[in-house]
Design an enzyme around this catalytic site. Structure first.
Site, PDB file in Angstrom:
ATOM      1  N   GLY A   8       0.855  -1.203   0.000  1.00 18.85           N
ATOM      2  CA  GLY A   8       0.000   0.000   0.000  1.00 18.85           C
ATOM      3  C   GLY A   8       0.876   1.233   0.000  1.00 18.85           C
ATOM      4  O   GLY A   8       0.516   2.272   0.551  1.00 18.85           O
ATOM      5  N   HIS A  35     -10.046   2.008  20.045  1.00 18.17           N
ATOM      6  CA  HIS A  35      -9.479   3.115  20.824  1.00 18.17           C
ATOM      7  C   HIS A  35     -10.084   3.226  22.228  1.00 18.17           C
ATOM      8  O   HIS A  35      -9.377   3.315  23.220  1.00 18.17           O
ATOM      9  CB  HIS A  35      -9.701   4.456  20.121  1.00 18.17           C
ATOM     10  CG  HIS A  35      -9.282   4.458  18.695  1.00 18.17           C
ATOM     11  ND1 HIS A  35      -8.140   3.834  18.257  1.00 18.17           N
ATOM     12  CD2 HIS A  35      -9.850   5.008  17.597  1.00 18.17           C
ATOM     13  CE1 HIS A  35      -8.030   4.011  16.943  1.00 18.17           C
ATOM     14  NE2 HIS A  35      -9.048   4.711  16.523  1.00 18.17           N
ATOM     15  N   ASP A  86      -2.854   0.403  16.956  1.00 24.02           N
ATOM     16  CA  ASP A  86      -3.963   1.263  17.348  1.00 24.02           C
ATOM     17  C   ASP A  86      -3.265   2.592  17.605  1.00 24.02           C
ATOM     18  O   ASP A  86      -2.636   2.772  18.642  1.00 24.02           O
ATOM     19  CB  ASP A  86      -4.632   0.744  18.622  1.00 24.02           C
ATOM     20  CG  ASP A  86      -5.855   1.576  18.971  1.00 24.02           C
ATOM     21  OD1 ASP A  86      -5.862   2.768  18.620  1.00 24.02           O
ATOM     22  OD2 ASP A  86      -6.786   1.047  19.581  1.00 24.02           O
ATOM     23  N   HIS A  87      -3.324   3.500  16.621  1.00 24.15           N
ATOM     24  CA  HIS A  87      -2.452   4.677  16.707  1.00 24.15           C
ATOM     25  C   HIS A  87      -2.748   5.513  17.951  1.00 24.15           C
ATOM     26  O   HIS A  87      -1.932   6.310  18.377  1.00 24.15           O
ATOM     27  CB  HIS A  87      -2.548   5.535  15.440  1.00 24.15           C
ATOM     28  CG  HIS A  87      -3.880   6.170  15.244  1.00 24.15           C
ATOM     29  ND1 HIS A  87      -4.877   5.572  14.545  1.00 24.15           N
ATOM     30  CD2 HIS A  87      -4.377   7.333  15.687  1.00 24.15           C
ATOM     31  CE1 HIS A  87      -5.937   6.354  14.550  1.00 24.15           C
ATOM     32  NE2 HIS A  87      -5.663   7.430  15.234  1.00 24.15           N
TER      33      HIS A  87
HETATM   34  P1  NAP Z   1      -5.737   3.799   0.496  1.00 20.89           P
HETATM   35  O1  NAP Z   1      -5.307   5.195   0.346  1.00 20.89           O
HETATM   36  O2  NAP Z   1      -6.976   3.335  -0.234  1.00 20.89           O
HETATM   37  O3  NAP Z   1      -4.524   2.880   0.066  1.00 20.89           O
HETATM   38  C1  NAP Z   1      -4.670   1.528  -0.282  1.00 20.89           C
HETATM   39  C2  NAP Z   1      -3.360   1.043  -0.894  1.00 20.89           C
HETATM   40  O4  NAP Z   1      -3.504  -0.320  -1.272  1.00 20.89           O
HETATM   41  C3  NAP Z   1      -2.950   1.808  -2.114  1.00 20.89           C
HETATM   42  O5  NAP Z   1      -1.554   1.983  -2.077  1.00 20.89           O
HETATM   43  C4  NAP Z   1      -3.341   0.865  -3.272  1.00 20.89           C
HETATM   44  O6  NAP Z   1      -2.504   1.172  -4.339  1.00 20.89           O
HETATM   45  C5  NAP Z   1      -3.047  -0.469  -2.623  1.00 20.89           C
HETATM   46  N1  NAP Z   1      -3.786  -1.587  -3.209  1.00 20.89           N
HETATM   47  C6  NAP Z   1      -5.130  -1.739  -3.289  1.00 20.89           C
HETATM   48  N2  NAP Z   1      -5.435  -2.924  -3.844  1.00 20.89           N
HETATM   49  C7  NAP Z   1      -4.262  -3.553  -4.114  1.00 20.89           C
HETATM   50  C8  NAP Z   1      -3.918  -4.802  -4.676  1.00 20.89           C
HETATM   51  N3  NAP Z   1      -4.826  -5.685  -5.082  1.00 20.89           N
HETATM   52  N4  NAP Z   1      -2.605  -5.096  -4.789  1.00 20.89           N
HETATM   53  C9  NAP Z   1      -1.652  -4.242  -4.386  1.00 20.89           C
HETATM   54  N5  NAP Z   1      -1.912  -3.042  -3.847  1.00 20.89           N
HETATM   55  C10 NAP Z   1      -3.206  -2.694  -3.724  1.00 20.89           C
HETATM   56  O7  NAP Z   1      -5.964   3.395   2.004  1.00 20.89           O
HETATM   57  P2  NAP Z   1      -5.283   4.055   3.318  1.00 20.89           P
HETATM   58  O8  NAP Z   1      -6.132   5.183   3.759  1.00 20.89           O
HETATM   59  O9  NAP Z   1      -3.860   4.295   3.084  1.00 20.89           O
HETATM   60  O10 NAP Z   1      -5.502   2.910   4.399  1.00 20.89           O
HETATM   61  C11 NAP Z   1      -4.719   1.739   4.440  1.00 20.89           C
HETATM   62  C12 NAP Z   1      -5.051   0.978   5.718  1.00 20.89           C
HETATM   63  O11 NAP Z   1      -4.740   1.793   6.824  1.00 20.89           O
HETATM   64  C13 NAP Z   1      -6.517   0.606   5.887  1.00 20.89           C
HETATM   65  O12 NAP Z   1      -6.581  -0.603   6.591  1.00 20.89           O
HETATM   66  C14 NAP Z   1      -7.064   1.727   6.749  1.00 20.89           C
HETATM   67  O13 NAP Z   1      -8.202   1.327   7.492  1.00 20.89           O
HETATM   68  C15 NAP Z   1      -5.871   1.956   7.645  1.00 20.89           C
HETATM   69  N6  NAP Z   1      -5.825   3.296   8.248  1.00 20.89           N
HETATM   70  C16 NAP Z   1      -5.663   4.399   7.467  1.00 20.89           C
HETATM   71  C17 NAP Z   1      -5.577   5.642   8.051  1.00 20.89           C
HETATM   72  C18 NAP Z   1      -5.354   6.887   7.243  1.00 20.89           C
HETATM   73  O14 NAP Z   1      -5.145   7.939   7.847  1.00 20.89           O
HETATM   74  N7  NAP Z   1      -5.384   6.820   5.939  1.00 20.89           N
HETATM   75  C19 NAP Z   1      -5.665   5.756   9.452  1.00 20.89           C
HETATM   76  C20 NAP Z   1      -5.838   4.609  10.219  1.00 20.89           C
HETATM   77  C21 NAP Z   1      -5.903   3.387   9.603  1.00 20.89           C
HETATM   78  P3  NAP Z   1      -2.834   0.894  -5.878  1.00 20.89           P
HETATM   79  O15 NAP Z   1      -4.168   1.491  -6.156  1.00 20.89           O
HETATM   80  O16 NAP Z   1      -1.706   1.583  -6.599  1.00 20.89           O
HETATM   81  O17 NAP Z   1      -2.774  -0.568  -6.036  1.00 20.89           O
END
Ligand code: NAP
Length: 493
Positions: free
Chosen positions: A13, A241, A178-179
């Site tokens: 990701g 949390h 769990d940040h």
């Molecule tokens: P996001 O922006 O949607 O990123 C998802 C990532 O996964 C992208 O890099 C996407 O890249 C990749 N991806 C999706 N399908 C894929 C596949 N089949 N093969 C390989 N790569 C794939 O999501 P995010 O917000 O970063 O969140 C990621 C995780 O962190 C989730 O579990 C979310 O609940 C958790 N989280 C996020 C935050 C936050 O602030 N964003 C906070 C707490 C927790 P491509 O499209 O290039 O494949």
């Protein structure tokens, strides 16, 4: 003394929001402080076809605001490599292994691996199985897996996911983020309790009347509507949390402030949570959903009008409840919890309300109670404490007035304190799992939350039931009023 850490990070990701907003800046801060120096490398992977050069440009962009020297930033970014792949594609893991081995030699990484799964949990099982089957986990250095929430959507799904991951990684290799646990003041709960005899000696049902925990957000779901509508506040905030904060407040003193000792006590506290009957859920837990309103002269959308949200959605954006802990220390002390979106003020605080004097000697009518002593722990946006005391009003007579002893960290101290993700990544590099959640904690939390969800799913709520910019629905205030209490934190318009 700062000791250089040695590791290869593989970030699944690597093109995503979390990686860009949190992980790259955190790695850079660790680099600036010397925890990462020469012997580290990062492989970013996702489906997008990026080159190493383009990836490094993105990394430089994400740290532009905190970059101190351009040369440093470029040297930092030169440790980043990109590999395009779909995580379901088996062949890819062979090329990932080849690149890992190459970087391992180039940077002398001692085969220390941190795999960071910064992507949707639906892929966690596939990735971990492939990592094992394709021989990316070996016994030479360390292998650690960091995974993001949500960990399942109920006990059963969490348990299936856990079994999948555990077939490749041992529990002690798994770091469930769990940040919230990376926040300075959350970690300071232990200092408040175990470094101050006045508090720890009173930290029980003889002296404490109730404890209130509020995680309040002023924003709505923003662009997360699609995800949020399948989750809701109970799963998104309470299961992780809030119950983590409850366990830190409720646990027995650990034998030492180290990971296993603390985890053992947190697990015991979570196992003592009373699992409610459907009838108790009705009495002890309330939910809400924000409706449209005008906040500061501007129209604010209701939840059902948000993007990617069904217009008859019954997803809760607010939860308040009474948590009971059935053990000697806490029997009879309600832990009131509250969290919601589009509330009046953003902030997280804990209010510990102590029992009142048996008699009010400062009033002719002795039965009119004094204001209670309340210890408040502020967690965000500014960290600090306050203690509400009664003091005598200067002048004739015996009138009392409230005094608030307050310490809040200065904006400068807060700005300089490490960001949650930075602390957690460093903990993982150190092999310290204190601030990550153990499977037993996850399991107990889901068991607690599942019965609430099940009871709620039997009834259709009358939503929306609170306007944006309020502190939630009326039933939240009634919940405490029926026990003779009120929410201590009640920010005014
Ligand atoms: P996001 O922006 O949607 O990123 C998802 C990532 O996964 C992208 O890099 C996407 O890249 C990749 N991806 C999706 N399908 C894929 C596949 N089949 N093969 C390989 N790569 C794939 O999501 P995010 O917000 O970063 O969140 C990621 C995780 O962190 C989730 O579990 C979310 O609940 C958790 N989280 C996020 C935050 C936050 O602030 N964003 C906070 C707490 C927790 P491509 O499209 O290039 O494949």
């Amino acid at each position: 003394m700062i000791e250089e850490k040695i590791a290869l990070f593989t970030i699944f990701g690597g093109t995503g929001d979390l990686a860009r907003r949190k992980l790259y800046p955190s790695l850079y801060r660790l680099y600036k402080k010397g925890f990462l120096n020469k012997k580290f490398a990062v492989i970013g992977t996702a489906r997008r076809e990026w080159s190493d050069e383009y990836y490094r440009e993105i990394v430089l962009d994400t740290i532009a605001e905190i970059t101190e020297s351009k040369e440093d930033a470029i040297e930092f970014a030169s440790h980043f490599y990109y590999q395009a792949h779909n995580v379901t594609d088996t062949e890819h893991y062979a090329s990932l292994k080849t690149l890992s081995q190459k970087l391992n030699e180039k940077y002398k990484l001692e085969e220390n691996h941190i795999y960071y799964l910064a992507m949707s949990p639906q892929f966690f099982g596939t990735i971990t199985e492939h990592l094992k089957d394709q021989g990316l986990i070996n016994d030479t250095g360390f292998n650690r897996l960091i995974i993001e929430k949500p960990f399942g959507h109920d006990y059963e799904s969490a348990s299936i996911l856990n079994n999948q991951i555990r077939s490749s990684f041992k529990e002690e290799q798994i770091y469930r983020i769990d940040h919230y646990l990376g926040k300075e003041m959350i970690q300071n709960i232990s200092a408040v309790r175990f470094a101050n005899a006045i508090f720890e000696s009173m930290w029980n049902n003889r002296y404490i009347d109730n404890i209130q925990i509020t995680l309040s957000e002023s924003l709505g779901v923003e662009e997360r509507g699609g995800y949020y509508d399948t989750s809701g506040a109970l799963r998104d905030m309470v299961q992780n949390h809030i119950l983590q904060v409850v366990s830190l407040l409720a646990m027995e003193p650990p034998t030492e402030l180290k990971d296993e000792a603390i985890r053992d006590e947190k697990i015991k506290a979570l196992r003592s949570l009373r699992i409610f009957s459907p009838e108790e859920v009705r009495n002890y837990f309330v939910r809400g959903q924000y409706g449209p309103s005008t906040v500061n002269g501007e129209n604010s959308l209701g939840y059902r009008e948000e993007e990617n949200v069904a217009d008859d959605s019954t997803t809760e954006t607010f939860v308040a409840g009474k948590v009971l802990i059935d053990n000697f220390r806490w029997a009879g002390v309600p832990f009131y919890i509250r969290t919601g979106k589009k509330l009046r003020e953003k902030g997280t605080q804990i209010n510990i309300q102590f029992k009142n004097m048996p008699l009010n000697l400062f009033n002719d009518d002795h039965s009119v109670p004094l204001e209670p002593n309340v210890l408040t722990i502020y967690i965000q946006p500014t960290e600090g404490f306050s203690l509400q005391l009664n003091s005598k009003k200067i002048g004739q007579g015996l009138e009392t007035e409230l005094l608030n002893l307050k310490h809040k960290n200065s904006a400068e101290t807060s700005a300089n304190s490490p960001e949650a993700y930075e602390k957690l990544i460093l903990d993982c590099l150190n092999g310290d799992a204190t601030n990550f959640t153990h499977w037993d904690e996850v399991a107990s939390s889901w068991r607690f939350v599942d019965v609430i969800r099940e009871a709620w799913d039997q009834e259709t709520p009358e939503f929306p039931n609170y306007p944006s910019g309020s502190m939630g629905p009326v039933c939240s205030d009634q919940l405490l009023a029926s026990d003779g209490f009120k929410w201590f934190w009640n920010p005014q318009k």
